[in-house]
Each structure stands twice: as structure tokens, then as C-alpha cells.
Design a protein around this motif. Structure first.
Motif, short mmCIF file in Angstrom:
data_model
loop_
_atom_site.label_atom_id
_atom_site.label_comp_id
_atom_site.label_asym_id
_atom_site.label_seq_id
_atom_site.Cartn_x
_atom_site.Cartn_y
_atom_site.Cartn_z
N MET A 1 41.44 -54.43 27.36
CA MET A 1 41.66 -55.87 27.25
C MET A 1 40.32 -56.57 27.52
N SER A 2 40.03 -57.59 26.73
CA SER A 2 38.76 -58.30 26.88
C SER A 2 38.76 -59.14 28.16
N LEU A 3 37.58 -59.46 28.60
CA LEU A 3 37.41 -60.24 29.83
C LEU A 3 38.03 -61.63 29.68
N VAL A 4 37.84 -62.24 28.53
CA VAL A 4 38.40 -63.58 28.28
C VAL A 4 39.93 -63.52 28.34
N GLN A 5 40.53 -62.47 27.79
CA GLN A 5 41.98 -62.32 27.81
C GLN A 5 42.47 -62.10 29.25
N THR A 6 41.73 -61.31 30.02
CA THR A 6 42.08 -61.08 31.42
C THR A 6 42.09 -62.38 32.19
N ILE A 7 41.09 -63.21 31.97
CA ILE A 7 41.00 -64.51 32.65
C ILE A 7 42.17 -65.40 32.25
N THR A 8 42.50 -65.39 30.96
CA THR A 8 43.63 -66.19 30.47
C THR A 8 44.94 -65.72 31.12
N ASP A 9 45.13 -64.41 31.20
CA ASP A 9 46.34 -63.87 31.85
C ASP A 9 46.39 -64.24 33.33
N ASP A 10 45.24 -64.18 33.99
CA ASP A 10 45.19 -64.55 35.41
C ASP A 10 45.49 -66.04 35.59
N MET A 11 45.09 -66.84 34.62
CA MET A 11 45.37 -68.28 34.70
C MET A 11 46.88 -68.52 34.60
N LYS A 12 47.52 -67.80 33.69
CA LYS A 12 48.97 -67.93 33.55
C LYS A 12 49.68 -67.49 34.83
N THR A 13 49.21 -66.40 35.42
CA THR A 13 49.80 -65.91 36.67
C THR A 13 49.64 -66.93 37.78
N ALA A 14 48.46 -67.53 37.88
CA ALA A 14 48.21 -68.55 38.91
C ALA A 14 49.09 -69.77 38.68
N MET A 15 49.32 -70.13 37.42
CA MET A 15 50.20 -71.27 37.11
C MET A 15 51.62 -70.98 37.58
N LYS A 16 52.10 -69.78 37.26
CA LYS A 16 53.46 -69.41 37.65
C LYS A 16 53.62 -69.34 39.16
N ALA A 17 52.57 -68.88 39.85
CA ALA A 17 52.62 -68.76 41.31
C ALA A 17 52.32 -70.09 42.00
N ARG A 18 51.96 -71.09 41.23
CA ARG A 18 51.59 -72.41 41.76
C ARG A 18 50.45 -72.31 42.77
N ASP A 19 49.49 -71.45 42.44
CA ASP A 19 48.30 -71.25 43.27
C ASP A 19 47.20 -72.20 42.76
N LYS A 20 47.18 -73.40 43.32
CA LYS A 20 46.30 -74.45 42.81
C LYS A 20 44.82 -74.12 42.97
N ASP A 21 44.45 -73.47 44.07
CA ASP A 21 43.03 -73.16 44.30
C ASP A 21 42.52 -72.17 43.25
N THR A 22 43.25 -71.08 43.07
CA THR A 22 42.85 -70.07 42.09
C THR A 22 42.87 -70.67 40.68
N LEU A 23 43.89 -71.44 40.39
CA LEU A 23 44.03 -72.05 39.07
C LEU A 23 42.84 -72.96 38.77
N SER A 24 42.42 -73.75 39.74
CA SER A 24 41.31 -74.66 39.51
C SER A 24 40.02 -73.91 39.22
N VAL A 25 39.76 -72.82 39.95
CA VAL A 25 38.56 -72.03 39.72
C VAL A 25 38.62 -71.34 38.36
N ILE A 26 39.75 -70.78 38.01
CA ILE A 26 39.89 -70.12 36.72
C ILE A 26 39.72 -71.12 35.58
N ARG A 27 40.23 -72.32 35.77
CA ARG A 27 40.04 -73.35 34.74
C ARG A 27 38.57 -73.70 34.58
N MET A 28 37.82 -73.74 35.69
CA MET A 28 36.38 -74.00 35.60
C MET A 28 35.68 -72.87 34.82
N ILE A 29 36.10 -71.64 35.08
CA ILE A 29 35.53 -70.50 34.36
C ILE A 29 35.86 -70.61 32.87
N LYS A 30 37.13 -70.91 32.57
CA LYS A 30 37.55 -71.04 31.17
C LYS A 30 36.75 -72.15 30.47
#
Length: 147
Positions: A1-30
């Protein structure tokens, strides 16, 4: 799996878990990845994506140093948390011994003998350790072995 896809999947996981801190950092990376994609005008390879993530990691490290100098402990804690999340996407970093071995091998292969060959050695070493070692560490290793 590509790195970009991994980041996208982690973003979805953070959204589902309502982890705002992780989500905000992943969005900055995206956002940084999307900016780079627009800049180069094609889909990013894993190596190009890794370069963008390394840049984000370095920016946060430098920010922490500056915040510490300014006695801003409140900002240091938040930035360290961001650094930890960004660090998840970084490749395994080389140890000091591994860097020194690569530098020694490179010095031998380019025939460097004095500090005047510093630029030649750095130019040959950096592509080998790109994303896997901090440039400051490589710089110190080259200087110590050429002097």
C-alpha cells in the motif's frame, strides 16, 4: 500500500475514533502532500511523499527547539505530540554508526582527503541517506572524518 493511501486510511480511522489531535495533524500532512502534488503536476511517488513528510517532521523539530529557547512549554508539548504523529510515517532512521560507515565508504569511493572535499562528499552521501538521517548528523560525521 502506498504511503499516501496509508495516510488517507489513518485519517479515516481518526475521524471514526473522533481523535481530533491526530486528525488535525494528518490533515496538515495531507495538505502538504496535495500542495506538492499540485507543484509537481503529477501523482506523488512514495519517495516524493516521504520527502514531504520528512520536511514536515523537520519543521516540527525546529519549532520545538525555538519554543524551548523562548520558554514556551505550552507550545512545546503540543508540537511534540504532533512530531510523534508525523514520525509514524517516517522511515526507520539510521544510527550514528550506520551514518559514519556510509560516510567512510563514500569518502573512500570519491577519493576525498581534506576538508576542501566536503561538498563533494556531502553531495554523494545525501542521496544515500535521504529521509533516513538528519542532515546535521551527516554533516557532523563528514566534518569529523575529513578533519
Amino acid at each position: 500500500m502506498s504511503l499516501v493511501q496509508t495516510i488517507t486510511d489513518d485519517m479515516k480511522t481518526a475521524m471514526k475514533a473522533r481523535d481530533k489531535d491526530t486528525l488535525s495533524v494528518i490533515r496538515m500532512i495531507k495538505a502538504a502532500l496535495m500542495n506538492e502534488k499540485v507543484k509537481v503536476n503529477h501523482e506523488l511517488s512514495d519517495e516524493e511523499a516521504q520527502t514531504v513528510i520528512a520536511r514536515e517532521y523537520k519543521q516540527r523539530k525546529e519549532s520545538i527547539e525555538e519554543f524551548k529557547k523562548g520558554n514556551r512549554d505550552d507550545l512545546v508539548k503540543g508540537t511534540e505530540a504532533e512530531l510523534k504523529i508525523v514520525g509514524k510515517y517516517m522511515p526507520q532512521q539510521l544510527s550514528k554508526e550506520e551514518i559514519e560507515k556510509i560516510v567512510a565508504d563514500t569518502i573512500a569511493s570519491v577519493g576525498a582527503s581534506s576538508t576542501s572535499d566536503f561538498g563533494k562528499v556531502m553531495g554523494a552521501v545525501m542521496p544515500k541517506v535521504k529521509g533516513k538521517a538528519d542532515g546535521k548528523l551527516v554533516n557532523q560525521a563528514v566534518k569529523s572524518q575529513l578533519s
